[in-house]
Design an enzyme around this catalytic site. Structure first.
Site, short mmCIF file in Angstrom:
data_model
loop_
_atom_site.label_atom_id
_atom_site.label_comp_id
_atom_site.label_asym_id
_atom_site.label_seq_id
_atom_site.Cartn_x
_atom_site.Cartn_y
_atom_site.Cartn_z
N ARG A 169 38.17 43.14 31.76
CA ARG A 169 39.05 44.23 32.12
C ARG A 169 39.47 45.08 30.92
O ARG A 169 40.25 46.02 31.08
CB ARG A 169 40.30 43.61 32.74
N LYS A 227 36.96 44.79 45.46
CA LYS A 227 36.18 43.86 44.63
C LYS A 227 36.10 42.47 45.25
O LYS A 227 35.02 41.88 45.33
CB LYS A 227 36.80 43.74 43.22
N ARG A 286 49.48 49.51 37.92
CA ARG A 286 48.13 48.95 37.82
C ARG A 286 47.08 50.05 37.72
O ARG A 286 46.08 49.92 37.01
CB ARG A 286 47.85 48.03 39.01
N ARG A 317 47.63 46.38 52.89
CA ARG A 317 46.82 45.16 53.10
C ARG A 317 47.66 43.94 53.42
O ARG A 317 47.15 42.97 53.96
CB ARG A 317 45.85 44.92 51.95
N ARG A 319 51.25 39.86 48.18
CA ARG A 319 51.20 39.74 46.72
C ARG A 319 52.42 40.40 46.11
O ARG A 319 52.78 41.51 46.48
CB ARG A 319 49.91 40.39 46.19
P1 ADP Z 1 43.74 44.09 41.40
O1 ADP Z 1 42.38 44.49 40.91
O2 ADP Z 1 43.97 44.38 42.85
O3 ADP Z 1 44.86 44.63 40.55
P2 ADP Z 1 43.42 41.26 40.45
O4 ADP Z 1 43.62 40.08 41.30
O5 ADP Z 1 42.07 41.46 39.86
O6 ADP Z 1 43.86 42.49 41.34
O7 ADP Z 1 44.47 41.24 39.23
C1 ADP Z 1 45.86 41.09 39.45
C2 ADP Z 1 46.60 41.01 38.12
O8 ADP Z 1 46.18 39.84 37.40
C3 ADP Z 1 46.39 42.15 37.13
O9 ADP Z 1 47.24 43.25 37.40
C4 ADP Z 1 46.72 41.46 35.80
O10 ADP Z 1 48.12 41.33 35.62
C5 ADP Z 1 46.15 40.06 36.00
N1 ADP Z 1 44.74 39.96 35.55
C6 ADP Z 1 43.67 39.61 36.33
N2 ADP Z 1 42.53 39.62 35.62
C7 ADP Z 1 42.87 40.00 34.37
C8 ADP Z 1 42.12 40.23 33.17
N3 ADP Z 1 40.79 40.07 33.14
N4 ADP Z 1 42.80 40.64 32.07
C9 ADP Z 1 44.13 40.80 32.07
N5 ADP Z 1 44.90 40.60 33.16
C10 ADP Z 1 44.28 40.22 34.30
#
Ligand code: ADP
Length: 184
Positions: A88, A13, A142, A127, A131
């Site tokens: 999400r 993404k 996740r 990757r 993180r």
């Molecule tokens: P990835 O898609 O690789 O898991 P992101 O950077 O999108 O990575 O998200 C990392 C973490 O940030 C998620 O596992 C969650 O804990 C938090 N997070 C990000 N966006 C949201 C969201 N829209 N709602 C709830 N938690 C979120």
């Protein structure tokens, strides 16, 4: 023009969002990046969400929606934005649609990146972005959270006829070409 880039963790993404941003002259809003910055800067939100994120769980809808709402007050978003990692959950999707409607805007498309699960795990664990949620446990959780809480967002936007499914396997350029074609 507002676009959602959607997919499980590791689907690419962020990578594709950066390319779409340039090609279509949009802003890029990543809720994951916003939370990582908040943690780095030890803001009140950052302190609250750190352990939740590290475990691979979702931050509460209330905190996320409030943060996005505040951010979208910046007039730079008026030209449109690519939303990455948000919405999400179905509750976030509903709140998001209302928030955009209040500004006289809407979602133009949801780009759903499709990548097989083995490939996702392989990509994330290799990757090496450092993180703290990119551990084997974190990734497993996740993916589980994605299936249970995030996948229903697809049906929500499919009902509005906005979903464009994209094969997310291939080179970065190949995938970007598919996205451009889908956006027309
Ligand atoms: P990835 O898609 O690789 O898991 P992101 O950077 O999108 O990575 O998200 C990392 C973490 O940030 C998620 O596992 C969650 O804990 C938090 N997070 C990000 N966006 C949201 C969201 N829209 N709602 C709830 N938690 C979120």
């Amino acid at each position: 023009m507002n676009i959602i880039i959607f997919g499980p963790p590791g689907a690419g993404k962020g990578t594709q969002a950066a390319l779409i941003k340039e090609a279509f002259n949009l802003e890029h809003l990543s809720t994951g990046n916003m939370f990582r910055n908040a943690i780095k800067n030890e803001t009140p939100v950052g302190l609250k969400v750190k352990s939740i994120m590290d475990a691979g769980n979702l931050v509460s809808d209330e905190i996320v929606v409030e943060m996005v709402d505040e951010e979208l007050k910046d007039p730079k978003y008026d030209k449109g934005c690519i939303f990455d990692g948000f919405p999400r959950t179905v509750a976030q999707s509903e709140a998001f649609d209302n928030l955009l409607a209040d500004k006289g805007q809407n979602v133009k498309a949801l780009i759903a990146l499709e990548v097989p699960e083995e490939e996702l795990v392989r990509r994330i664990l290799s990757r090496g972005q450092g993180r703290t949620d990119d551990t084997e446990e974190g990734v497993k959780n996740r993916l589980k959270v994605y299936h249970n809480e995030t996948a229903p967002v697809l049906a929500y936007y499919a009902d509005q006829g906005l979903v464009k499914s994209i094969n997310g396997v291939g080179t970065v350029d190949e995938i970007f070409d598919r996205i451009k074609q889908a956006l027309g």
